[in-house]
Design a protein around this motif. Structure first.
Motif, PDB file in Angstrom:
ATOM      1  N   ASP A  99      -0.084 -56.144 -74.923  1.00 31.49           N
ATOM      2  CA  ASP A  99       1.309 -56.439 -74.591  1.00 31.49           C
ATOM      3  C   ASP A  99       2.104 -55.147 -74.396  1.00 31.49           C
ATOM      4  O   ASP A  99       1.711 -54.072 -74.860  1.00 31.49           O
ATOM      5  CB  ASP A  99       1.952 -57.324 -75.661  1.00 31.49           C
ATOM      6  CG  ASP A  99       2.129 -56.632 -76.995  1.00 31.49           C
ATOM      7  OD1 ASP A  99       2.996 -55.748 -77.092  1.00 31.49           O
ATOM      8  OD2 ASP A  99       1.395 -56.971 -77.949  1.00 31.49           O
ATOM      9  N   ALA A 100       3.213 -55.266 -73.683  1.00 35.92           N
ATOM     10  CA  ALA A 100       4.065 -54.109 -73.395  1.00 35.92           C
ATOM     11  C   ALA A 100       5.300 -54.084 -74.280  1.00 35.92           C
ATOM     12  O   ALA A 100       6.290 -53.423 -73.979  1.00 35.92           O
ATOM     13  CB  ALA A 100       4.471 -54.125 -71.920  1.00 35.92           C
ATOM     14  N   ASP A 118       2.381 -58.636 -65.969  1.00 32.07           N
ATOM     15  CA  ASP A 118       2.162 -58.054 -64.644  1.00 32.07           C
ATOM     16  C   ASP A 118       0.977 -57.091 -64.672  1.00 32.07           C
ATOM     17  O   ASP A 118       0.907 -56.191 -65.516  1.00 32.07           O
ATOM     18  CB  ASP A 118       3.408 -57.300 -64.170  1.00 32.07           C
ATOM     19  CG  ASP A 118       4.559 -58.230 -63.824  1.00 32.07           C
ATOM     20  OD1 ASP A 118       4.335 -59.448 -63.776  1.00 32.07           O
ATOM     21  OD2 ASP A 118       5.677 -57.722 -63.609  1.00 32.07           O
ATOM     22  N   GLY A 119       0.036 -57.287 -63.771  1.00 34.18           N
ATOM     23  CA  GLY A 119      -1.127 -56.401 -63.696  1.00 34.18           C
ATOM     24  C   GLY A 119      -2.133 -56.580 -64.812  1.00 34.18           C
ATOM     25  O   GLY A 119      -3.052 -55.763 -64.960  1.00 34.18           O
ATOM     26  N   LEU A 120      -1.977 -57.626 -65.616  1.00 37.74           N
ATOM     27  CA  LEU A 120      -2.823 -57.779 -66.803  1.00 37.74           C
ATOM     28  C   LEU A 120      -4.291 -57.977 -66.445  1.00 37.74           C
ATOM     29  O   LEU A 120      -5.178 -57.449 -67.126  1.00 37.74           O
ATOM     30  CB  LEU A 120      -2.329 -58.954 -67.654  1.00 37.74           C
ATOM     31  CG  LEU A 120      -3.032 -59.161 -68.991  1.00 37.74           C
ATOM     32  CD1 LEU A 120      -2.943 -57.915 -69.865  1.00 37.74           C
ATOM     33  CD2 LEU A 120      -2.432 -60.361 -69.735  1.00 37.74           C
ATOM     34  N   ARG A 121      -4.574 -58.713 -65.375  1.00 36.29           N
ATOM     35  CA  ARG A 121      -5.973 -58.972 -65.009  1.00 36.29           C
ATOM     36  C   ARG A 121      -6.723 -57.663 -64.747  1.00 36.29           C
ATOM     37  O   ARG A 121      -7.857 -57.483 -65.196  1.00 36.29           O
ATOM     38  CB  ARG A 121      -6.020 -59.887 -63.779  1.00 36.29           C
ATOM     39  CG  ARG A 121      -7.419 -60.308 -63.381  1.00 36.29           C
ATOM     40  CD  ARG A 121      -7.397 -61.369 -62.297  1.00 36.29           C
ATOM     41  NE  ARG A 121      -7.248 -62.706 -62.860  1.00 36.29           N
ATOM     42  CZ  ARG A 121      -6.146 -63.431 -62.808  1.00 36.29           C
ATOM     43  NH1 ARG A 121      -5.050 -62.949 -62.242  1.00 36.29           N
ATOM     44  NH2 ARG A 121      -6.097 -64.642 -63.329  1.00 36.29           N
ATOM     45  N   HIS A 158       4.367 -69.569 -73.976  1.00 31.33           N
ATOM     46  CA  HIS A 158       3.893 -69.573 -72.594  1.00 31.33           C
ATOM     47  C   HIS A 158       3.201 -68.240 -72.268  1.00 31.33           C
ATOM     48  O   HIS A 158       2.111 -68.208 -71.681  1.00 31.33           O
ATOM     49  CB  HIS A 158       5.083 -69.814 -71.661  1.00 31.33           C
ATOM     50  CG  HIS A 158       4.757 -69.776 -70.212  1.00 31.33           C
ATOM     51  ND1 HIS A 158       4.151 -70.812 -69.550  1.00 31.33           N
ATOM     52  CD2 HIS A 158       4.950 -68.800 -69.281  1.00 31.33           C
ATOM     53  CE1 HIS A 158       3.984 -70.489 -68.272  1.00 31.33           C
ATOM     54  NE2 HIS A 158       4.459 -69.281 -68.083  1.00 31.33           N
ATOM     55  N   ALA A 159       3.828 -67.129 -72.657  1.00 30.00           N
ATOM     56  CA  ALA A 159       3.243 -65.810 -72.399  1.00 30.00           C
ATOM     57  C   ALA A 159       1.926 -65.632 -73.153  1.00 30.00           C
ATOM     58  O   ALA A 159       0.952 -65.096 -72.609  1.00 30.00           O
ATOM     59  CB  ALA A 159       4.236 -64.712 -72.788  1.00 30.00           C
ATOM     60  N   LEU A 160       1.880 -66.084 -74.404  1.00 28.04           N
ATOM     61  CA  LEU A 160       0.637 -65.988 -75.183  1.00 28.04           C
ATOM     62  C   LEU A 160      -0.489 -66.760 -74.511  1.00 28.04           C
ATOM     63  O   LEU A 160      -1.636 -66.300 -74.471  1.00 28.04           O
ATOM     64  CB  LEU A 160       0.868 -66.525 -76.598  1.00 28.04           C
ATOM     65  CG  LEU A 160       1.546 -65.582 -77.591  1.00 28.04           C
ATOM     66  CD1 LEU A 160       1.979 -66.351 -78.841  1.00 28.04           C
ATOM     67  CD2 LEU A 160       0.620 -64.429 -77.980  1.00 28.04           C
ATOM     68  N   ALA A 161      -0.181 -67.931 -73.986  1.00 30.86           N
ATOM     69  CA  ALA A 161      -1.212 -68.753 -73.341  1.00 30.86           C
ATOM     70  C   ALA A 161      -1.702 -68.103 -72.047  1.00 30.86           C
ATOM     71  O   ALA A 161      -2.908 -68.077 -71.770  1.00 30.86           O
ATOM     72  CB  ALA A 161      -0.671 -70.151 -73.065  1.00 30.86           C
ATOM     73  N   ARG A 162      -0.788 -67.574 -71.254  1.00 30.79           N
ATOM     74  CA  ARG A 162      -1.199 -66.910 -70.012  1.00 30.79           C
ATOM     75  C   ARG A 162      -2.049 -65.677 -70.311  1.00 30.79           C
ATOM     76  O   ARG A 162      -3.071 -65.441 -69.663  1.00 30.79           O
ATOM     77  CB  ARG A 162       0.033 -66.518 -69.189  1.00 30.79           C
ATOM     78  CG  ARG A 162       0.740 -67.704 -68.549  1.00 30.79           C
ATOM     79  CD  ARG A 162       1.865 -67.241 -67.642  1.00 30.79           C
ATOM     80  NE  ARG A 162       1.394 -66.374 -66.572  1.00 30.79           N
ATOM     81  CZ  ARG A 162       2.193 -65.620 -65.810  1.00 30.79           C
ATOM     82  NH1 ARG A 162       3.506 -65.617 -66.032  1.00 30.79           N
ATOM     83  NH2 ARG A 162       1.695 -64.857 -64.853  1.00 30.79           N
ATOM     84  N   TYR A 163      -1.636 -64.894 -71.289  1.00 35.75           N
ATOM     85  CA  TYR A 163      -2.418 -63.724 -71.721  1.00 35.75           C
ATOM     86  C   TYR A 163      -3.810 -64.140 -72.175  1.00 35.75           C
ATOM     87  O   TYR A 163      -4.822 -63.531 -71.786  1.00 35.75           O
ATOM     88  CB  TYR A 163      -1.653 -63.003 -72.839  1.00 35.75           C
ATOM     89  CG  TYR A 163      -2.485 -62.488 -73.981  1.00 35.75           C
ATOM     90  CD1 TYR A 163      -3.150 -61.264 -73.904  1.00 35.75           C
ATOM     91  CD2 TYR A 163      -2.610 -63.234 -75.167  1.00 35.75           C
ATOM     92  CE1 TYR A 163      -3.920 -60.801 -74.966  1.00 35.75           C
ATOM     93  CE2 TYR A 163      -3.362 -62.771 -76.217  1.00 35.75           C
ATOM     94  CZ  TYR A 163      -4.031 -61.554 -76.123  1.00 35.75           C
ATOM     95  OH  TYR A 163      -4.790 -61.103 -77.172  1.00 35.75           O
ATOM     96  N   ALA A 164      -3.889 -65.186 -73.009  1.00 38.15           N
ATOM     97  CA  ALA A 164      -5.182 -65.622 -73.545  1.00 38.15           C
ATOM     98  C   ALA A 164      -6.120 -66.058 -72.435  1.00 38.15           C
ATOM     99  O   ALA A 164      -7.326 -65.768 -72.463  1.00 38.15           O
ATOM    100  CB  ALA A 164      -4.974 -66.761 -74.549  1.00 38.15           C
ATOM    101  N   GLY A 165      -5.581 -66.746 -71.429  1.00 40.38           N
ATOM    102  CA  GLY A 165      -6.409 -67.185 -70.316  1.00 40.38           C
ATOM    103  C   GLY A 165      -6.962 -66.020 -69.518  1.00 40.38           C
ATOM    104  O   GLY A 165      -8.144 -66.007 -69.137  1.00 40.38           O
ATOM    105  N   ILE A 166      -6.126 -65.021 -69.252  1.00 39.77           N
ATOM    106  CA  ILE A 166      -6.574 -63.851 -68.497  1.00 39.77           C
ATOM    107  C   ILE A 166      -7.629 -63.085 -69.292  1.00 39.77           C
ATOM    108  O   ILE A 166      -8.617 -62.596 -68.735  1.00 39.77           O
ATOM    109  CB  ILE A 166      -5.373 -62.952 -68.138  1.00 39.77           C
ATOM    110  CG1 ILE A 166      -4.447 -63.695 -67.163  1.00 39.77           C
ATOM    111  CG2 ILE A 166      -5.833 -61.635 -67.529  1.00 39.77           C
ATOM    112  CD1 ILE A 166      -3.105 -63.011 -66.943  1.00 39.77           C
ATOM    113  N   CYS A 167      -7.444 -62.988 -70.604  1.00 38.76           N
ATOM    114  CA  CYS A 167      -8.430 -62.315 -71.452  1.00 38.76           C
ATOM    115  C   CYS A 167      -9.786 -63.025 -71.388  1.00 38.76           C
ATOM    116  O   CYS A 167     -10.826 -62.390 -71.159  1.00 38.76           O
ATOM    117  CB  CYS A 167      -7.960 -62.273 -72.901  1.00 38.76           C
ATOM    118  SG  CYS A 167      -6.736 -61.019 -73.258  1.00 38.76           S
ATOM    119  N   GLN A 168      -9.798 -64.329 -71.609  1.00 40.24           N
ATOM    120  CA  GLN A 168     -11.065 -65.062 -71.620  1.00 40.24           C
ATOM    121  C   GLN A 168     -11.747 -65.010 -70.259  1.00 40.24           C
ATOM    122  O   GLN A 168     -12.970 -64.899 -70.178  1.00 40.24           O
ATOM    123  CB  GLN A 168     -10.835 -66.496 -72.078  1.00 40.24           C
ATOM    124  CG  GLN A 168     -10.470 -66.596 -73.560  1.00 40.24           C
ATOM    125  CD  GLN A 168     -10.387 -68.015 -74.081  1.00 40.24           C
ATOM    126  OE1 GLN A 168     -10.270 -68.974 -73.318  1.00 40.24           O
ATOM    127  NE2 GLN A 168     -10.439 -68.167 -75.396  1.00 40.24           N
TER     128      GLN A 168
END
Length: 344
Positions: A99-100, A118-121, A158-168
């Motif tokens: 996280d930033a 932004d740009g996390l992937r 919402h942000a936690l869920a989007r982050y978790a999806g990109i991580c997995q």
């Protein structure tokens, strides 16, 4: 693509008797702590400090993983060994803070939302290639008059869920960290109500985004009264309220809950974790362990003071806290352990 690897990593992160060292302080946080002790705030001093932590003899017996900052995951020991390799050689899984930081939530005074999607992937891909196998994202929820609001809770979930999806998707086990701050004068009951609402919202969003719950780790705060509350909660009350809240909110498929210390003293964080495991150890669907930052590092930093000759003493301080929390994660901590000189 990564399902089996993620599942195995998540299980290894909460293996019995071990916890996670949070050593992911940003430049600002690390420098602030250094300044208080008169330690120079340079990149080399931050590197030397992390080397002192990561070369502590025997920490592989107590830590399953270490959360790193962007600067740290690219650094090496003085003899040129990359930190990622140093940790892996000790059986410790390297992780990364993604996280930033928490920023003011628009039109919601005194509330925060965590940024960094932004740009996390692309960043996940890079960190996987650098050797990270899990990640962390912290959401911050403040208790006060009229807060937290639903929009704050929902925005962070919402942000936690989007982050978790990109991580997995990219091969990193997400640590999902919704921290309800201890700041304030709220009661244990108020803390419980906020934790319950936050956790239920987070898991609703995780489900909505298709997150594989057996391939993540939860990093919750403990249900505890505010630091300035006129009704401070006992160790027993904190342990009971925290576990009850988790049972009400956290699905059984989550491998483990690695608590943050969140402003507690070193010994408080250890005592609370220990009491939970004494009362409920072996009876819960998930492991209860630790992912502490200051509660593991503070004594070591104060002993180190930026001086090479202090490294052995500082490492003893870290090893003592690691040993105490390892014992707490299986319900075998006692205050007598605080007095034991750790031989390193």
């Amino acid at each position: 693509m990564f399902e089996n690897e993620l599942r195995a990593t998540a299980q290894a992160m909460v293996v019995t008797g071990k916890g996670i060292l949070a050593a992911d302080e940003s430049f600002g946080t690390a420098n602030k702590r250094f300044q208080k002790l008169g330690i120079p705030t340079t990149e080399e001093m931050r590197r030397a400090y992390r080397e002192m932590l990561f070369t502590t003899p025997g920490i592989g017996d107590f830590f399953s993983g270490v959360i790193l900052f962007d600067e740290t995951i690219r650094q090496s020991t003085a003899d040129g060994t990359p930190f990622v390799q140093l940790l892996s050689n000790q059986g410790i899984i390297p992780g990364i803070k993604l996280d930033a930081g928490a920023k003011p939530l628009a039109k919601s005074p005194n509330e925060l939302v965590t940024e960094g999607l932004d740009g996390l992937r692309d960043r996940v891909k890079e960190y996987y290639e650098l050797g990270a196998r899990f990640a962390k994202w912290r959401a911050v929820i403040t208790i006060g008059e009229g807060i937290p609001t639903r929009r704050c809770i929902e925005a962070n979930a919402h942000a936690l869920a989007r982050y978790a999806g990109i991580c997995q998707e990219g091969g990193l086990v997400p640590i999902v960290e919704p921290e309800v701050l201890m700041d304030g004068d709220h009661t244990l009951e108020r803390s419980y109500a906020v934790h319950e609402e936050v956790l239920k919202t987070v898991f609703y969003e995780l489900h909505r985004y298709g997150i594989a719950l057996d391939q993540m780790v939860l990093k919750p705060s403990m249900v505890i009264s505010g630091q300035t509350s006129s009704q401070p909660a006992s160790v027993e009350a904190v342990a009971q309220a925290t576990v009850k809240c988790l049972l009400d909110c956290v699905p059984a498929s989550v491998p483990g809950c690695a608590f943050l210390s969140g402003g507690q003293t070193d010994q408080q964080a250890t005592e609370h974790l220990n009491r939970m495991n004494v009362l409920y150890g072996g009876k819960l669907p998930w492991k209860l362990t630790f992912s502490y930052g200051r509660a593991l590092q503070q004594a070591a930093m104060q002993a180190w003071m930026g001086k090479p000759e202090n490294v052995p003493t500082a490492q003893k301080a870290l090893a003592l806290r690691a040993r105490c929390n390892s014992a707490a994660s299986v319900g075998k901590y006692s205050p007598e352990l605080e007095k034991v000189a750790v031989s390193v």
